[in-house]
Scaffold this motif. Structure first.
Motif, PDB file in Angstrom:
ATOM      1  N   THR A 284      15.819  -1.379 -42.324  1.00 23.43           N
ATOM      2  CA  THR A 284      14.658  -1.691 -41.775  1.00 23.43           C
ATOM      3  C   THR A 284      14.046  -0.674 -40.938  1.00 23.43           C
ATOM      4  O   THR A 284      15.017   0.279 -40.675  1.00 23.43           O
ATOM      5  CB  THR A 284      14.730  -3.165 -41.127  1.00 23.43           C
ATOM      6  N   PHE A 285      12.854  -0.795 -40.581  1.00 16.59           N
ATOM      7  CA  PHE A 285      12.149   0.122 -39.489  1.00 16.59           C
ATOM      8  C   PHE A 285      12.750   0.148 -38.203  1.00 16.59           C
ATOM      9  O   PHE A 285      13.002   0.953 -37.625  1.00 16.59           O
ATOM     10  CB  PHE A 285      10.769   0.233 -39.711  1.00 16.59           C
ATOM     11  N   ARG A 286      12.677  -1.169 -37.655  1.00 15.80           N
ATOM     12  CA  ARG A 286      12.709  -1.357 -36.446  1.00 15.80           C
ATOM     13  C   ARG A 286      14.111  -2.147 -35.882  1.00 15.80           C
ATOM     14  O   ARG A 286      14.295  -2.861 -35.130  1.00 15.80           O
ATOM     15  CB  ARG A 286      11.564  -2.022 -35.759  1.00 15.80           C
ATOM     16  N   GLY A 287      15.004  -2.027 -37.152  1.00 12.13           N
ATOM     17  CA  GLY A 287      16.213  -2.721 -36.612  1.00 12.13           C
ATOM     18  C   GLY A 287      17.129  -1.993 -35.973  1.00 12.13           C
ATOM     19  O   GLY A 287      16.902  -1.068 -35.488  1.00 12.13           O
ATOM     20  N   LYS A 288      18.325  -2.588 -35.774  1.00 11.04           N
ATOM     21  CA  LYS A 288      19.247  -2.166 -34.778  1.00 11.04           C
ATOM     22  C   LYS A 288      20.209  -0.995 -35.302  1.00 11.04           C
ATOM     23  O   LYS A 288      20.111   0.163 -34.630  1.00 11.04           O
ATOM     24  CB  LYS A 288      20.326  -3.227 -34.369  1.00 11.04           C
ATOM     25  N   GLN A 289      20.314  -1.194 -36.676  1.00 12.77           N
ATOM     26  CA  GLN A 289      21.029   0.326 -37.252  1.00 12.77           C
ATOM     27  C   GLN A 289      20.098   1.459 -37.050  1.00 12.77           C
ATOM     28  O   GLN A 289      18.881   1.396 -37.491  1.00 12.77           O
ATOM     29  CB  GLN A 289      21.475  -0.092 -38.776  1.00 12.77           C
ATOM     30  N   GLY A 290      20.581   2.556 -36.494  1.00  7.85           N
ATOM     31  CA  GLY A 290      19.977   3.571 -36.209  1.00  7.85           C
ATOM     32  C   GLY A 290      19.250   4.318 -37.327  1.00  7.85           C
ATOM     33  O   GLY A 290      19.617   4.013 -38.285  1.00  7.85           O
ATOM     34  N   LEU A 291      17.884   4.548 -36.910  1.00  8.25           N
ATOM     35  CA  LEU A 291      17.002   5.091 -37.940  1.00  8.25           C
ATOM     36  C   LEU A 291      17.619   6.564 -38.304  1.00  8.25           C
ATOM     37  O   LEU A 291      18.463   7.088 -37.475  1.00  8.25           O
ATOM     38  CB  LEU A 291      15.734   5.419 -37.437  1.00  8.25           C
ATOM     39  N   TRP A 292      17.022   7.251 -39.277  1.00  9.77           N
ATOM     40  CA  TRP A 292      17.699   8.519 -39.635  1.00  9.77           C
ATOM     41  C   TRP A 292      17.512   9.573 -38.395  1.00  9.77           C
ATOM     42  O   TRP A 292      16.357   9.621 -37.523  1.00  9.77           O
ATOM     43  CB  TRP A 292      16.780   9.068 -40.626  1.00  9.77           C
ATOM     44  N   LYS A 293      18.525  10.184 -37.941  1.00 13.43           N
ATOM     45  CA  LYS A 293      18.560  11.190 -36.910  1.00 13.43           C
ATOM     46  C   LYS A 293      17.975  10.399 -35.365  1.00 13.43           C
ATOM     47  O   LYS A 293      18.270   9.279 -35.461  1.00 13.43           O
ATOM     48  CB  LYS A 293      17.830  12.169 -37.120  1.00 13.43           C
ATOM     49  N   GLN A 294      17.358  11.009 -34.712  1.00 11.36           N
ATOM     50  CA  GLN A 294      16.897  10.358 -33.699  1.00 11.36           C
ATOM     51  C   GLN A 294      15.506  10.060 -33.464  1.00 11.36           C
ATOM     52  O   GLN A 294      14.841  10.009 -32.310  1.00 11.36           O
ATOM     53  CB  GLN A 294      17.372  11.313 -32.246  1.00 11.36           C
ATOM     54  N   TYR A 295      15.041  10.089 -34.703  1.00 11.96           N
ATOM     55  CA  TYR A 295      13.541   9.995 -34.735  1.00 11.96           C
ATOM     56  C   TYR A 295      12.945   8.376 -34.918  1.00 11.96           C
ATOM     57  O   TYR A 295      13.664   7.778 -35.492  1.00 11.96           O
ATOM     58  CB  TYR A 295      12.722  10.575 -35.956  1.00 11.96           C
ATOM     59  N   ARG A 296      11.716   7.828 -34.620  1.00 13.03           N
ATOM     60  CA  ARG A 296      11.244   6.674 -34.717  1.00 13.03           C
ATOM     61  C   ARG A 296      10.343   6.757 -36.074  1.00 13.03           C
ATOM     62  O   ARG A 296       9.626   7.829 -36.105  1.00 13.03           O
ATOM     63  CB  ARG A 296      10.593   6.231 -33.394  1.00 13.03           C
ATOM     64  N   PRO A 297      10.125   5.720 -36.712  1.00 11.80           N
ATOM     65  CA  PRO A 297       9.246   5.823 -38.090  1.00 11.80           C
ATOM     66  C   PRO A 297       7.818   6.342 -37.550  1.00 11.80           C
ATOM     67  O   PRO A 297       7.238   7.315 -38.303  1.00 11.80           O
ATOM     68  CB  PRO A 297       9.283   4.453 -38.699  1.00 11.80           C
ATOM     69  N   GLU A 298       7.304   5.936 -36.308  1.00  5.18           N
ATOM     70  CA  GLU A 298       6.009   6.131 -36.006  1.00  5.18           C
ATOM     71  C   GLU A 298       6.065   7.725 -35.788  1.00  5.18           C
ATOM     72  O   GLU A 298       4.787   8.398 -35.944  1.00  5.18           O
ATOM     73  CB  GLU A 298       5.608   5.386 -34.941  1.00  5.18           C
ATOM     74  N   GLU A 299       7.153   8.304 -35.183  1.00 10.07           N
ATOM     75  CA  GLU A 299       6.954   9.675 -35.033  1.00 10.07           C
ATOM     76  C   GLU A 299       6.929  10.657 -36.387  1.00 10.07           C
ATOM     77  O   GLU A 299       6.836  11.995 -36.517  1.00 10.07           O
ATOM     78  CB  GLU A 299       8.327  10.151 -34.106  1.00 10.07           C
ATOM     79  N   LEU A 300       7.643   9.885 -37.644  1.00  7.95           N
ATOM     80  CA  LEU A 300       7.672  10.731 -38.736  1.00  7.95           C
ATOM     81  C   LEU A 300       6.538  10.439 -39.791  1.00  7.95           C
ATOM     82  O   LEU A 300       6.364  11.235 -40.592  1.00  7.95           O
ATOM     83  CB  LEU A 300       9.078  10.664 -39.394  1.00  7.95           C
ATOM     84  N   ALA A 301       6.019   8.981 -39.836  1.00 10.47           N
ATOM     85  CA  ALA A 301       5.395   8.525 -40.785  1.00 10.47           C
ATOM     86  C   ALA A 301       4.032   8.923 -40.180  1.00 10.47           C
ATOM     87  O   ALA A 301       3.157   7.791 -40.221  1.00 10.47           O
ATOM     88  CB  ALA A 301       5.715   6.912 -41.124  1.00 10.47           C
ATOM     89  N   ASN A 302       3.630  10.172 -40.082  1.00 16.27           N
ATOM     90  CA  ASN A 302       2.074  10.522 -39.778  1.00 16.27           C
ATOM     91  C   ASN A 302       1.858  11.900 -40.160  1.00 16.27           C
ATOM     92  O   ASN A 302       2.607  12.944 -40.307  1.00 16.27           O
ATOM     93  CB  ASN A 302       1.909  10.177 -38.417  1.00 16.27           C
ATOM     94  N   ALA A 303       0.553  12.121 -40.368  1.00 19.63           N
ATOM     95  CA  ALA A 303       0.224  13.316 -40.877  1.00 19.63           C
ATOM     96  C   ALA A 303       0.232  14.342 -40.115  1.00 19.63           C
ATOM     97  O   ALA A 303       0.515  15.665 -40.569  1.00 19.63           O
ATOM     98  CB  ALA A 303      -1.485  13.152 -41.521  1.00 19.63           C
ATOM     99  N   ASP A 304       0.198  14.160 -38.580  1.00 20.68           N
ATOM    100  CA  ASP A 304       0.297  15.405 -37.837  1.00 20.68           C
ATOM    101  C   ASP A 304       1.688  16.021 -38.066  1.00 20.68           C
ATOM    102  O   ASP A 304       2.062  16.976 -38.187  1.00 20.68           O
ATOM    103  CB  ASP A 304       0.212  14.997 -36.516  1.00 20.68           C
ATOM    104  N   ALA A 305       2.826  14.896 -37.946  1.00 19.27           N
ATOM    105  CA  ALA A 305       4.264  15.310 -38.006  1.00 19.27           C
ATOM    106  C   ALA A 305       4.343  15.969 -39.401  1.00 19.27           C
ATOM    107  O   ALA A 305       5.160  17.221 -39.400  1.00 19.27           O
ATOM    108  CB  ALA A 305       4.884  14.002 -37.934  1.00 19.27           C
TER     109      ALA A 305
END
Ligand code: BV8
Ligand code: ZN
Length: 236
Positions: free
Chosen positions: A30-51
């Motif tokens: 899941t996005f905001r679950g406990k298990q770490g997301l990919w590497k050290q990024y949060r979805p909001e930092e990757l799932a956007n056009a600027d990134a």
């Protein structure tokens, strides 16, 4: 559970909103679950056009990783229960925030994918979009025949939801007698507003989650537990 079952028996129009929680038991993080997301990024930092414009390779690495995971995942009993439910309710609409295709694999049809589809690619130059089912794309970032850069066919933060799909989701929320909110933290808008719209239109709101969420106080019934277990019992 009994009350929700009674509602399901007599409801003519049911709308369902699912989030990442329904795919969790299929092994999709899941996005905001406990298990770490990919590497050290949060979805909001990757799932956007600027990134993406800043570093298309990094964002594509994230989507390739998720594509590979989703390709290995199978629908769980929660997905199948919703597909089964649809066949018994005259007006049934499944709205999903998920970009995976597990609902479709379980037999759900006409899923309103308000945040797009991870298997779809769209060209930034010519706009051509197509489905590429390969788990991980061989070359990232991928390019179109026209030479343009291809992006994932998903809705990023700051982007508008597909208008046609959003209108249908709104219509379903406004006309549902029963609205089920399943496996979502209900923090992403405008998708989460569907719950308030359904409530204002008089729907009976049932939330299914393993924990309470920001909307739990506003809804009528809360079914605590994993989708994969609760949903099959609910429709049995
Ligand atoms: C837009 C696709 C404007 C990409 C995603 C401040 C306040 C309010 C809103 C905003 C704000 N600042 C910015 C905004 C707007 C922003 C937003 O809502 N931000 C939030 C984070 C505050 N929204 C947008 O930017 C939207 N666009 O507003 O554009 C505009 C308008 C007009 C014209 C032009 C522009 C676009 C939002 C879409 C973003 N894209 N995903 C991708 O997937 O890579 S969002 C992402 O979050 C996913 O789609 C995901 O589905 C969605 C919601 O997450 P959940 O599905 O709920 O998953 P989560 O991990 O959070 O929760 C899982 C839940 O499951 C938990 O509750 C857990 O307890 C439960 N669970 C776990 N296991 C189980 C379970 N439940 C049951 N059983 C289990 N086994
Ligand atoms: Zn192109």
């Amino acid at each position: 559970m009994e009350q929700t079952r009674a509602w399901l028996k007599q409801a003519r129009s049911v709308a369902v909103l699912t989030g990442a929680g329904i795919s969790a038991e299929s092994g999709v993080p899941t996005f905001r679950g406990k298990q770490g997301l990919w590497k050290q990024y949060r979805p909001e930092e990757l799932a956007n056009a600027d990134a993406f414009h800043r570093d298309p390779r990094l964002v594509w690495e994230w989507y390739n990783w998720r594509r590979s995971l989703i390709a290995k995942a199978h629908p769980n009993p929660g997905h199948y229960a919703l597909a089964d439910l649809a066949s018994r309710i005259p007006n049934f609409t499944l709205i999903s925030q998920n970009v995976d295709d597990l609902h479709e694999q379980a037999g759900s049809r006409d899923v309103l994918k308000v945040h797009g589809d991870i298997w779809q690619l769209r060209c930034l130059n010519c706009g051509r979009q197509h489905i590429d089912p390969r788990p991980a794309l061989p070359e990232i970032p991928p390019h179109c025949h026209c030479g343009g850069l291809l992006r994932p066919g998903v809705v990023w933060f700051g982007e508008e939801l597909p208008r046609h799909i959003w209108c249908k989701a709104l219509q379903a929320a406004r006309t549902a007698e029963l609205f089920l909110v399943i496996g979502t933290s209900a923090v992403v808008y405008p998708a989460a507003s569907l719950v308030h719209i359904a409530k204002r239109a008089g729907a009976h709101i049932v939330e299914l989650n393993i924990t309470e969420t920001v909307i739990t106080n506003d809804i009528d019934d809360f079914l605590a537990g994993p989708c994969g277990e609760i949903l099959p019992k609910l429709i049995a």
